[in-house]
Design an enzyme around this catalytic site. Structure first.
Site, mmCIF file in Angstrom:
data_model
loop_
_atom_site.group_PDB
_atom_site.id
_atom_site.type_symbol
_atom_site.label_atom_id
_atom_site.label_comp_id
_atom_site.label_asym_id
_atom_site.label_seq_id
_atom_site.Cartn_x
_atom_site.Cartn_y
_atom_site.Cartn_z
ATOM 1 N N GLU A 142 -2.520 5.515 -22.040
ATOM 2 C CA GLU A 142 -1.212 5.638 -22.043
ATOM 3 C C GLU A 142 -0.356 4.899 -23.073
ATOM 4 O OE1 GLU A 142 -0.324 8.225 -20.494
ATOM 5 O OE2 GLU A 142 -0.935 8.359 -18.491
ATOM 6 N N HIS A 199 3.338 0.382 -16.662
ATOM 7 C CA HIS A 199 3.148 1.389 -15.973
ATOM 8 C C HIS A 199 2.077 1.276 -14.856
ATOM 9 C CE1 HIS A 199 1.569 5.389 -15.091
ATOM 10 N NE2 HIS A 199 0.583 5.209 -15.735
ATOM 11 N N TYR A 203 26.018 -11.076 -11.285
ATOM 12 C CA TYR A 203 25.085 -11.519 -10.033
ATOM 13 C C TYR A 203 24.129 -12.455 -10.541
ATOM 14 C CZ TYR A 203 21.351 -10.946 -6.776
ATOM 15 O OH TYR A 203 20.261 -11.288 -5.823
ATOM 16 N N HIS A 248 0.529 2.782 -10.705
ATOM 17 C CA HIS A 248 0.526 3.780 -9.601
ATOM 18 C C HIS A 248 0.430 3.264 -8.131
ATOM 19 C CE1 HIS A 248 -2.515 6.301 -12.568
ATOM 20 N NE2 HIS A 248 -1.323 5.925 -13.019
ATOM 21 N N HIS A 281 2.290 11.001 -10.375
ATOM 22 C CA HIS A 281 1.605 10.292 -11.166
ATOM 23 C C HIS A 281 1.893 8.814 -10.876
ATOM 24 C CE1 HIS A 281 0.144 8.962 -15.449
ATOM 25 N NE2 HIS A 281 0.139 8.195 -14.803
ATOM 26 N N TYR A 284 21.987 -0.494 -2.428
ATOM 27 C CA TYR A 284 22.555 -0.827 -3.683
ATOM 28 C C TYR A 284 21.956 -1.392 -4.967
ATOM 29 C CZ TYR A 284 22.027 -5.908 -2.685
ATOM 30 O OH TYR A 284 21.510 -6.997 -2.601
HETATM 31 ZN ZN ZN Z 1 -1.101 6.475 -14.916
#
Ligand code: ZN
Length: 221
Positions: free
Chosen positions: A73, A92, A208, A94, A155, A113
């Protein structure tokens, strides 16, 4: 930060992602920006086996050298660094609840929120494209407009931040919110916060967690 230091940061972030349950096998990948390039996890290596020399220094056009090949990726990471100058780290993954929600191909709406912390009134879901493709990288960048996280259709999820540890924390936060949303949804459609309420939340978020300068010493008076 030197390449060696950034490699250590990246491995720490991978191990933290693992501890937080974001990884499943070798799925998921992390990177940090490194000058006009990136340092990215290699393809097909579980994070518990990761060594500093396996981290791939990769140009944003995918060019790299050495024994280890970058994550499949790499395109998605590279396009995010090109599109969002503020992105210093990309995660990234899953995780189950983000994947489940991504299969509905709907945004995660303002049911809580904390959705505002991702930059808008929802966390969008990208269009579908095959894993590892340039089309997926483009779909992710499109979904990330005005946001720092999105779901990837059928994905998983991807997010960026200004440091690797914050990016991992944001990924874990998104997975928690996805779980809570799905849990509420098993009973009924959650009541959503409206635009005015989310505007108020965003203005609250600007201050915050910030302590007045005089209190940072930790002295309570
Ligand atoms: Zn992936």
């Amino acid at each position: 930060m030197s390449s060696k230091d950034l490699r250590a940061v990246l491995i720490d972030a991978c191990l933290q992602a693992d501890r937080l349950g974001l990884n499943s096998g070798t799925a998921g990948n992390l990177s940090v920006r490194y000058a006009d390039r990136m340092l990215i996890t290699p393809t097909g290596i579980a994070c518990c086996d990761l060594k500093q020399n396996m981290i791939v220094e990769c140009a944003l056009d995918g060019g790299h050298s050495g024994r280890w090949r970058p994550s499949s990726e790499w395109n998605m990471h590279a396009e995010i660094y090109k599109a969002f100058p503020e992105a210093q780290a990309v995660v990234h993954a899953h995780p189950d609840n983000c994947v489940a929600l991504s299969c509905l191909r709907k945004p995660l709406p303002a049911f809580h929120y904390m959705i505002a912390s991702f930059g808008g009134d929802d966390v969008p879901c990208s269009a579908y494209a095959c894993f590892g493709s340039r089309e997926l990288a483009q779909a992710a960048v499109q979904a990330l407009q005005g946001r720092n996280a999105c779901l990837l259709a059928n994905h998983g999820m991807i997010c960026f931040s200004d440091s690797a540890d914050k990016a991992v924390a944001n990924a874990a936060k998104l997975e928690t919110l996805a779980r809570q949303y799905l849990k509420a949804h098993t009973i009924a459609s959650p009541v959503l916060l409206d635009e005015a309420e989310m505007r108020t939340v965003r203005s609250q978020y600007r201050t915050y967690g910030q302590q007045p300068a005089a209190d940072i010493s930790g002295n309570d008076s």
